[in-house]
Design an enzyme around this catalytic site. Sequence first.
Site, mmCIF file in Angstrom:
data_model
loop_
_atom_site.group_PDB
_atom_site.id
_atom_site.type_symbol
_atom_site.label_atom_id
_atom_site.label_comp_id
_atom_site.label_asym_id
_atom_site.label_seq_id
_atom_site.Cartn_x
_atom_site.Cartn_y
_atom_site.Cartn_z
ATOM 1 N N ALA A 22 -19.912 2.853 3.968
ATOM 2 C CA ALA A 22 -19.160 2.277 2.848
ATOM 3 C C ALA A 22 -20.036 1.334 2.016
ATOM 4 O O ALA A 22 -19.842 1.218 0.794
ATOM 5 C CB ALA A 22 -17.937 1.531 3.387
ATOM 6 N N HIS A 42 -14.076 -1.635 14.525
ATOM 7 C CA HIS A 42 -14.000 -0.205 14.192
ATOM 8 C C HIS A 42 -14.255 0.587 15.473
ATOM 9 O O HIS A 42 -15.140 0.232 16.253
ATOM 10 C CB HIS A 42 -15.044 0.148 13.114
ATOM 11 C CG HIS A 42 -14.945 1.573 12.670
ATOM 12 N ND1 HIS A 42 -15.632 2.587 13.283
ATOM 13 C CD2 HIS A 42 -14.193 2.156 11.704
ATOM 14 C CE1 HIS A 42 -15.327 3.742 12.697
ATOM 15 N NE2 HIS A 42 -14.461 3.501 11.729
ATOM 16 N N GLN A 59 -7.285 -3.185 8.908
ATOM 17 C CA GLN A 59 -6.550 -2.170 9.636
ATOM 18 C C GLN A 59 -5.282 -2.816 10.202
ATOM 19 O O GLN A 59 -5.253 -4.039 10.397
ATOM 20 C CB GLN A 59 -7.457 -1.700 10.790
ATOM 21 C CG GLN A 59 -6.922 -0.630 11.660
ATOM 22 C CD GLN A 59 -6.706 0.636 10.870
ATOM 23 O OE1 GLN A 59 -5.657 0.759 10.246
ATOM 24 N NE2 GLN A 59 -7.660 1.531 10.885
ATOM 25 N N ASP A 79 -12.614 8.809 7.227
ATOM 26 C CA ASP A 79 -12.789 9.341 8.576
ATOM 27 C C ASP A 79 -13.504 10.686 8.496
ATOM 28 O O ASP A 79 -13.418 11.382 7.484
ATOM 29 C CB ASP A 79 -11.424 9.497 9.252
ATOM 30 C CG ASP A 79 -10.887 8.143 9.708
ATOM 31 O OD1 ASP A 79 -11.702 7.330 10.195
ATOM 32 O OD2 ASP A 79 -9.671 7.906 9.566
ATOM 33 N N HIS A 100 -8.130 3.298 -3.780
ATOM 34 C CA HIS A 100 -9.034 3.508 -2.644
ATOM 35 C C HIS A 100 -9.994 4.650 -3.015
ATOM 36 O O HIS A 100 -9.660 5.515 -3.815
ATOM 37 C CB HIS A 100 -8.260 3.928 -1.395
ATOM 38 C CG HIS A 100 -7.361 2.874 -0.841
ATOM 39 N ND1 HIS A 100 -7.062 2.781 0.500
ATOM 40 C CD2 HIS A 100 -6.689 1.852 -1.425
ATOM 41 C CE1 HIS A 100 -6.247 1.766 0.712
ATOM 42 N NE2 HIS A 100 -5.993 1.189 -0.451
ATOM 43 N N TYR A 143 -6.755 6.994 -0.608
ATOM 44 C CA TYR A 143 -7.482 8.146 -1.138
ATOM 45 C C TYR A 143 -7.244 9.321 -0.216
ATOM 46 O O TYR A 143 -7.590 9.276 0.964
ATOM 47 C CB TYR A 143 -8.967 7.809 -1.199
ATOM 48 C CG TYR A 143 -9.777 8.728 -2.066
ATOM 49 C CD1 TYR A 143 -9.559 8.798 -3.441
ATOM 50 C CD2 TYR A 143 -10.781 9.512 -1.522
ATOM 51 C CE1 TYR A 143 -10.323 9.623 -4.249
ATOM 52 C CE2 TYR A 143 -11.547 10.339 -2.323
ATOM 53 C CZ TYR A 143 -11.318 10.388 -3.679
ATOM 54 O OH TYR A 143 -12.080 11.211 -4.477
ATOM 55 N N GLU A 186 0.831 -1.208 0.000
ATOM 56 C CA GLU A 186 0.000 0.000 0.000
ATOM 57 C C GLU A 186 0.865 1.258 0.000
ATOM 58 O O GLU A 186 1.860 1.341 0.708
ATOM 59 C CB GLU A 186 -0.900 -0.009 1.234
ATOM 60 C CG GLU A 186 -1.827 1.206 1.278
ATOM 61 C CD GLU A 186 -2.905 1.068 2.325
ATOM 62 O OE1 GLU A 186 -3.613 0.045 2.323
ATOM 63 O OE2 GLU A 186 -3.020 1.976 3.155
HETATM 64 P P1 FAD Z 1 -18.093 1.945 7.240
HETATM 65 O O1 FAD Z 1 -18.148 0.547 6.772
HETATM 66 O O2 FAD Z 1 -19.123 2.888 6.718
HETATM 67 O O3 FAD Z 1 -18.154 1.911 8.834
HETATM 68 C C1 FAD Z 1 -18.031 3.108 9.606
HETATM 69 C C2 FAD Z 1 -18.770 2.908 10.925
HETATM 70 O O4 FAD Z 1 -20.172 2.794 10.666
HETATM 71 C C3 FAD Z 1 -18.373 1.615 11.648
HETATM 72 O O5 FAD Z 1 -18.438 1.857 13.026
HETATM 73 C C4 FAD Z 1 -19.427 0.625 11.222
HETATM 74 O O6 FAD Z 1 -19.627 -0.384 12.175
HETATM 75 C C5 FAD Z 1 -20.664 1.529 11.101
HETATM 76 N N1 FAD Z 1 -21.587 1.053 10.073
HETATM 77 C C6 FAD Z 1 -21.273 0.674 8.806
HETATM 78 N N2 FAD Z 1 -22.384 0.340 8.122
HETATM 79 C C7 FAD Z 1 -23.424 0.525 8.961
HETATM 80 C C8 FAD Z 1 -24.825 0.384 8.843
HETATM 81 N N3 FAD Z 1 -25.385 -0.033 7.703
HETATM 82 N N4 FAD Z 1 -25.582 0.690 9.923
HETATM 83 C C9 FAD Z 1 -25.051 1.116 11.071
HETATM 84 N N5 FAD Z 1 -23.716 1.274 11.242
HETATM 85 C C10 FAD Z 1 -22.915 0.988 10.204
HETATM 86 N N6 FAD Z 1 -9.366 6.361 4.981
HETATM 87 C C11 FAD Z 1 -9.139 7.297 4.023
HETATM 88 O O7 FAD Z 1 -9.512 8.462 4.205
HETATM 89 N N7 FAD Z 1 -8.510 6.969 2.840
HETATM 90 C C12 FAD Z 1 -8.083 5.716 2.581
HETATM 91 O O8 FAD Z 1 -7.545 5.451 1.509
HETATM 92 C C13 FAD Z 1 -8.273 4.708 3.569
HETATM 93 N N8 FAD Z 1 -7.852 3.449 3.357
HETATM 94 C C14 FAD Z 1 -8.086 2.484 4.307
HETATM 95 C C15 FAD Z 1 -7.655 1.180 4.047
HETATM 96 C C16 FAD Z 1 -7.878 0.167 4.971
HETATM 97 C C17 FAD Z 1 -7.413 -1.230 4.665
HETATM 98 C C18 FAD Z 1 -8.549 0.476 6.205
HETATM 99 C C19 FAD Z 1 -8.778 -0.594 7.218
HETATM 100 C C20 FAD Z 1 -8.966 1.785 6.473
HETATM 101 C C21 FAD Z 1 -8.752 2.802 5.529
HETATM 102 N N9 FAD Z 1 -9.164 4.118 5.745
HETATM 103 C C22 FAD Z 1 -8.941 5.075 4.783
HETATM 104 C C23 FAD Z 1 -9.811 4.495 7.016
HETATM 105 C C24 FAD Z 1 -11.349 4.336 6.970
HETATM 106 O O9 FAD Z 1 -11.888 5.208 6.013
HETATM 107 C C25 FAD Z 1 -11.867 4.629 8.378
HETATM 108 O O10 FAD Z 1 -11.467 3.613 9.261
HETATM 109 C C26 FAD Z 1 -13.368 4.897 8.513
HETATM 110 O O11 FAD Z 1 -13.615 5.413 9.820
HETATM 111 C C27 FAD Z 1 -14.251 3.668 8.354
HETATM 112 O O12 FAD Z 1 -14.334 3.290 7.051
HETATM 113 P P2 FAD Z 1 -15.242 2.049 6.600
HETATM 114 O O13 FAD Z 1 -15.095 1.929 5.148
HETATM 115 O O14 FAD Z 1 -14.989 0.860 7.447
HETATM 116 O O15 FAD Z 1 -16.704 2.637 6.968
#
Ligand code: FAD
Length: 295
Positions: free
Chosen positions: A133, A157, A184, A114, A82, A54, A22
């Site tokens: 997401a 998370h 993560q 975030d 990403h 991203y 990465e």
């Molecule tokens: P989500 O899946 O939307 O989850 C976020 C929160 O909402 C979690 O607590 C989850 O439990 C909750 N949730 C999800 N869906 C629902 C639902 N339907 N109902 C209720 N609650 C829900 N950040 C960047 O800015 N750029 C990057 O390129 C980047 N790359 C990453 C790569 C990896 C491998 C990882 C692990 C993280 C990366 N991040 C990046 C960080 C990431 O964007 C953050 O950790 C963010 O806070 C959560 O992203 P997520 O896609 O898991 O979100």
Amino acid sequence: MSEPVPSLVRLLRAPEPTFSFEFFPPKDDEGEALLWRTIAELEPLGPSFVSVTYGAGGAGQSRTIRVTRRIAEETSLTPVGHLTVVGQSRGEIEDVLKQYAASGVRHVLALRGDPQGGPRAPWETHPDGMTHATELVELARDLGGFEIGVAAFPEGHPDCETLERDAEVLAAKHEAGASFAITQLFFRADDYFALVDRLRANGSDLPVVPGIMPVLNLNQVARMAELSGVAIPDPVLAELEPHRDDPAALRAAGIDLAVRLCRELLDGGAPGLHFYTLNRSKATREIFEQLRPRG
Ligand code: FAD
């Protein structure tokens, strides 16, 4: 004609483990030169894919798209772009997906991102945007032509109420169209295996690739871990702390720890290893060399 883009999903479901790297979008010309040197040094290792995070804000995001496109067009590597939904409308997000597709990027990591105020600030959905997401997974799925990855969290998370709920969210991403996940950073193999067990208990067989960050600089990794809500376990600290004032010894201990973690993960059935390179190649090459089966 260019070669067809390989299917990562097929690779992740094959018996041989995948290796991937990465990168993050560089901030300036000097950073960009370093990144391209790193890419040139890692390319001969033949990684299964490389991913580009991203960036935050318009400039960071356009650099991500530019670097990812250049990897697709000018190297033999398979890039995963990403993409986050934070601070963008649905139309803007769709536009990035179309830019990826137009430049031959067929793999995306669909993320929420975030909050704009920092990882611990409250989340605010863009007025014309998305909240989770999963919605981005659905959009990429509906546009078609992508293999879609998502984030996974061995320690959960930080905002999720329970580890069980966290695994349900991951299973829902699979159901929505994701076909692989990357974790993560974490330090205990047991946390990874427990996440996979919870996911399987939810009926999902999604391949989950562990994300590995070797500790080369204690303060830097402690800061990253804190921002990500990840704990550095006491036994890990106990191995590293004695070398705090000796950078070479700390580096060697960090690499040794990472190699042991990688071996434990692969022995326990992880489908591959994804290295957070911080845009440098040396430590990753050293770990890779130690893991390579001896002929
Ligand atoms: P989500 O899946 O939307 O989850 C976020 C929160 O909402 C979690 O607590 C989850 O439990 C909750 N949730 C999800 N869906 C629902 C639902 N339907 N109902 C209720 N609650 C829900 N950040 C960047 O800015 N750029 C990057 O390129 C980047 N790359 C990453 C790569 C990896 C491998 C990882 C692990 C993280 C990366 N991040 C990046 C960080 C990431 O964007 C953050 O950790 C963010 O806070 C959560 O992203 P997520 O896609 O898991 O979100």
